[in-house]
Design a protein around this motif. Structure first.
Motif, mmCIF file in Angstrom:
data_model
loop_
_atom_site.group_PDB
_atom_site.id
_atom_site.type_symbol
_atom_site.label_atom_id
_atom_site.label_comp_id
_atom_site.label_asym_id
_atom_site.label_seq_id
_atom_site.Cartn_x
_atom_site.Cartn_y
_atom_site.Cartn_z
ATOM 1 N N ALA A 73 -61.431 -6.219 22.405
ATOM 2 C CA ALA A 73 -60.601 -6.244 23.621
ATOM 3 C C ALA A 73 -60.948 -7.358 24.613
ATOM 4 O O ALA A 73 -60.038 -8.073 25.068
ATOM 5 C CB ALA A 73 -60.646 -4.886 24.314
ATOM 6 N N PRO A 74 -62.227 -7.550 24.970
ATOM 7 C CA PRO A 74 -62.520 -8.575 25.992
ATOM 8 C C PRO A 74 -62.028 -9.955 25.573
ATOM 9 O O PRO A 74 -61.354 -10.647 26.360
ATOM 10 C CB PRO A 74 -64.049 -8.558 26.103
ATOM 11 C CG PRO A 74 -64.452 -7.226 25.592
ATOM 12 C CD PRO A 74 -63.449 -6.861 24.540
ATOM 13 N N GLY A 75 -62.328 -10.354 24.357
ATOM 14 C CA GLY A 75 -61.926 -11.672 23.876
ATOM 15 C C GLY A 75 -60.424 -11.808 23.800
ATOM 16 O O GLY A 75 -59.848 -12.817 24.226
ATOM 17 N N VAL A 76 -59.765 -10.770 23.284
ATOM 18 C CA VAL A 76 -58.309 -10.817 23.129
ATOM 19 C C VAL A 76 -57.632 -10.929 24.501
ATOM 20 O O VAL A 76 -56.717 -11.739 24.691
ATOM 21 C CB VAL A 76 -57.825 -9.550 22.389
ATOM 22 C CG1 VAL A 76 -56.320 -9.383 22.538
ATOM 23 C CG2 VAL A 76 -58.206 -9.622 20.921
ATOM 24 N N LEU A 77 -58.110 -10.134 25.450
ATOM 25 C CA LEU A 77 -57.499 -10.173 26.785
ATOM 26 C C LEU A 77 -57.654 -11.557 27.409
ATOM 27 O O LEU A 77 -56.715 -12.112 27.989
ATOM 28 C CB LEU A 77 -58.135 -9.110 27.684
ATOM 29 C CG LEU A 77 -57.681 -7.677 27.392
ATOM 30 C CD1 LEU A 77 -58.630 -6.671 28.027
ATOM 31 C CD2 LEU A 77 -56.264 -7.459 27.910
ATOM 32 N N SER A 148 -65.580 -1.722 32.827
ATOM 33 C CA SER A 148 -65.475 -3.177 32.719
ATOM 34 C C SER A 148 -64.162 -3.678 33.315
ATOM 35 O O SER A 148 -63.880 -4.868 33.267
ATOM 36 C CB SER A 148 -65.575 -3.597 31.255
ATOM 37 O OG SER A 148 -64.562 -2.968 30.513
ATOM 38 N N TYR A 149 -63.392 -2.769 33.887
ATOM 39 C CA TYR A 149 -62.083 -3.159 34.411
ATOM 40 C C TYR A 149 -62.201 -4.083 35.623
ATOM 41 O O TYR A 149 -61.462 -5.071 35.749
ATOM 42 C CB TYR A 149 -61.242 -1.932 34.752
ATOM 43 C CG TYR A 149 -60.777 -1.195 33.520
ATOM 44 C CD1 TYR A 149 -59.582 -1.526 32.907
ATOM 45 C CD2 TYR A 149 -61.553 -0.195 32.950
ATOM 46 C CE1 TYR A 149 -59.160 -0.881 31.759
ATOM 47 C CE2 TYR A 149 -61.142 0.451 31.806
ATOM 48 C CZ TYR A 149 -59.943 0.102 31.208
ATOM 49 O OH TYR A 149 -59.543 0.733 30.066
ATOM 50 N N GLY A 199 -66.230 -16.153 30.971
ATOM 51 C CA GLY A 199 -65.389 -14.994 31.227
ATOM 52 C C GLY A 199 -65.685 -13.866 30.268
ATOM 53 O O GLY A 199 -65.913 -12.709 30.667
ATOM 54 N N THR A 200 -65.708 -14.185 28.977
ATOM 55 C CA THR A 200 -66.000 -13.144 27.979
ATOM 56 C C THR A 200 -67.474 -12.753 28.063
ATOM 57 O O THR A 200 -67.819 -11.604 27.780
ATOM 58 C CB THR A 200 -65.657 -13.628 26.552
ATOM 59 O OG1 THR A 200 -66.220 -14.928 26.374
ATOM 60 C CG2 THR A 200 -64.171 -13.700 26.347
ATOM 61 N N GLY A 201 -68.321 -13.690 28.475
ATOM 62 C CA GLY A 201 -69.737 -13.364 28.683
ATOM 63 C C GLY A 201 -69.897 -12.286 29.745
ATOM 64 O O GLY A 201 -70.676 -11.334 29.579
ATOM 65 N N GLY A 204 -68.861 -9.017 28.247
ATOM 66 C CA GLY A 204 -69.902 -8.501 27.358
ATOM 67 C C GLY A 204 -71.032 -7.855 28.148
ATOM 68 O O GLY A 204 -71.508 -6.759 27.816
ATOM 69 N N ALA A 205 -71.429 -8.520 29.221
ATOM 70 C CA ALA A 205 -72.511 -7.997 30.059
ATOM 71 C C ALA A 205 -72.095 -6.679 30.704
ATOM 72 O O ALA A 205 -72.858 -5.705 30.734
ATOM 73 C CB ALA A 205 -72.881 -9.028 31.127
ATOM 74 N N ALA A 206 -70.855 -6.616 31.201
ATOM 75 C CA ALA A 206 -70.379 -5.399 31.861
ATOM 76 C C ALA A 206 -70.311 -4.246 30.877
ATOM 77 O O ALA A 206 -70.646 -3.094 31.202
ATOM 78 C CB ALA A 206 -69.013 -5.651 32.484
#
Lengths: 244, 213
Positions: A73-77, A148-149, A199-201, A204-206
């Motif tokens: 999801a994070p990467g795709v978004l 993570s929102y 951004g994706t980092g 991932g952290a969240a």
């Protein structure tokens, strides 16, 4: 220079020095572009609908299992948001170029690099910001885990500012080309990579319960750098495109 | 400062062909100068060189005795340039288009003044019509309303008579004469004769660039 006599000149039309009224010009340009978007909402809605469509394709194409979707999801978004913003960049200066108002903007007695910031700001307000606000809703669709929102919205809001600024350089360079859209993508996508990585980092952290604010700080630094340098590059690229 | 636009030994080459070379020109207060020449003779290019839009040419352009590009900001502050395209945003009303131009030039205008300017060019009643609903001639008239409100001493007009009807042409000629009379200067390309402009200077770009009597 004797031909330019000054004695007979009735001072009705006063010759003046440059430099007054910058604030008024900036505000008028900002307002004009905002009214333009309000009168033709389809232009601003297209990237948002595109964003939603791309996101809905993933559960269909990969798997509806929440675990798998949550993982991508994070990467795709982020990638979908980048591409949506890219879609709208091609039109940033094109209408102005075609109707001749861009030429007039270049002839305004103000620094072009500041006038274009007004235009880029409108682009961010009508594309980047709505994308950032919409992303959490689409995150639900991809079973993005709770917590993570906020990170998603905030990093996208700041990151899309960089994208509007950097993308405007490419939009300026390709505005004179009949089909500049594809070339524009090739020019600016590599420049979006640092924003995407951090951004994706942050996401991932969240998701792993770590600190995502340091990642946001790096994106913020990129925005500051882009704000300082991109306007000059945008102005130069527009001059090249319009004057050849 | 004073109104003085000067070109010294301008030469411009495009695709191995000289558009003009050895061109000298002085434009001061009260002058109306028409640039003549067949299609493709470099009229528009010359106008763009003179207002600093094109700079890859030989020779110098001076504003008030100082050379471009250094004097560019001062030149632009005093310049009203109307190009080939009308420069009208299709989704804005006539009034909104005009208001943006005035703000860009740093001139504060009331709605009454803007309305009066539109009425002056024959667009009374069309103030709040979006430009996409106006005809080509009416859009051109919105552009010409900028001349009514203009406080710029120097006007550079590229084919301003395009799509304008007979009445509009004579009104525009009259406006050029008035502007020159108030101490302004006009540089214009057109295929119209401008028969009603007293003291009209003409510069021909067919053959060697020179002023003709």
């Amino acid at each position: 220079m004797s031909a330019c006599s000054t004695d007979v000149e009735p001072a009705v039309v006063a010759v003046k020095e440059a430099g007054a009224g910058l604030g008024m010009a900036l505000w008028a340009t900002f307002q004009r572009d905002l009214v333009g978007v309000a009168r033709r909402p389809a232009d601003a809605l297209t990237p948002l609908v595109f964003f939603a469509m791309v996101i809905t394709l993933f559960p269909l194409g990969i798997s509806p299992e929440p675990e798998r979707l949550a993982w991508i999801a994070p990467g795709v978004l982020w990638v979908a948001a980048l591409l949506s913003a890219l879609l709208s960049l091609d039109g940033l200066f094109r209408a102005d170029y075609e109707d001749g108002t861009l030429e007039q903007l270049l002839l305004a007695p103000h620094p072009l690099s500041l006038l274009v910031v007004a235009k880029v700001l409108v682009h961010w307000l009508t594309t980047g910001l709505p994308l950032a606000l919409m992303a959490p809703l689409l995150g639900v669709l991809l079973a993005l885990p709770q917590g993570s929102y906020l990170a998603l919205s905030v990093t996208l809001a700041v990151g899309s500012g960089c994208i509007s600024l950097i993308g405007a350089i490419g939009a300026g360079l390709t505005v004179g080309l009949a089909r500049g859209g594809m070339l524009l993508s090739l020019l600016v996508l590599p420049l979006f990579m640092p924003v995407l990585i951090f951004g994706t980092g942050a996401m991932g952290a969240a998701l792993s319960g770590g600190e995502w604010l340091p990642h946001l700080a790096v994106i913020g630094a990129m925005l500051a750098l882009a704000l300082a340098s991109a306007p000059l590059a945008i102005a130069a690229s527009l001059r090249i495109s319009v004057h050849g | 400062m004073r109104l003085c636009l000067e070109a010294r030994q301008l030469a411009c080459e495009r695709d191995g062909r000289w558009l003009f070379h050895g061109l000298d020109l002085i434009l001061g207060a009260g002058d109306v100068l028409r640039i003549e020449g067949p299609n493709g003779s470099g009229k528009t290019t010359l106008l763009k060189v003179l207002c600093g839009q094109i700079s890859d040419v030989e020779g110098q352009v001076l504003w008030d005795g100082r050379a471009l590009p250094k004097a560019r900001a001062d030149l632009l502050a005093n310049l009203l340039y109307l190009g080939h395209a009308p420069g009208i945003k299709a989704h804005l009303t006539a009034m909104e288009n005009l208001r943006w131009y005035q703000a860009l030039a740093g001139h504060r205008c009331s709605d009454r003044e803007l309305g009066a300017a539109l009425a002056e060019v024959g667009l009374a009643g069309f103030e709040d019509v979006v430009a996409s609903q106006l005809s080509a001639g009416q859009q051109r008239r919105v552009t010409l309303a900028r001349l009514v409100l203009s406080r710029h001493p120097l006007w550079i007009l590229d084919e301003p008579f395009t799509a304008i009807d007979v009445d509009g042409v004579s009104a525009l000629e009259q406006r050029l004469v008035e502007h020159a009379g108030r101490g302004g200067a006009v540089l214009v390309t057109t295929h119209h004769a401008l028969a009603n402009v007293p003291g009209l200077r003409r510069l021909s770009l067919s053959g060697p660039a020179r002023e003709v009597a």
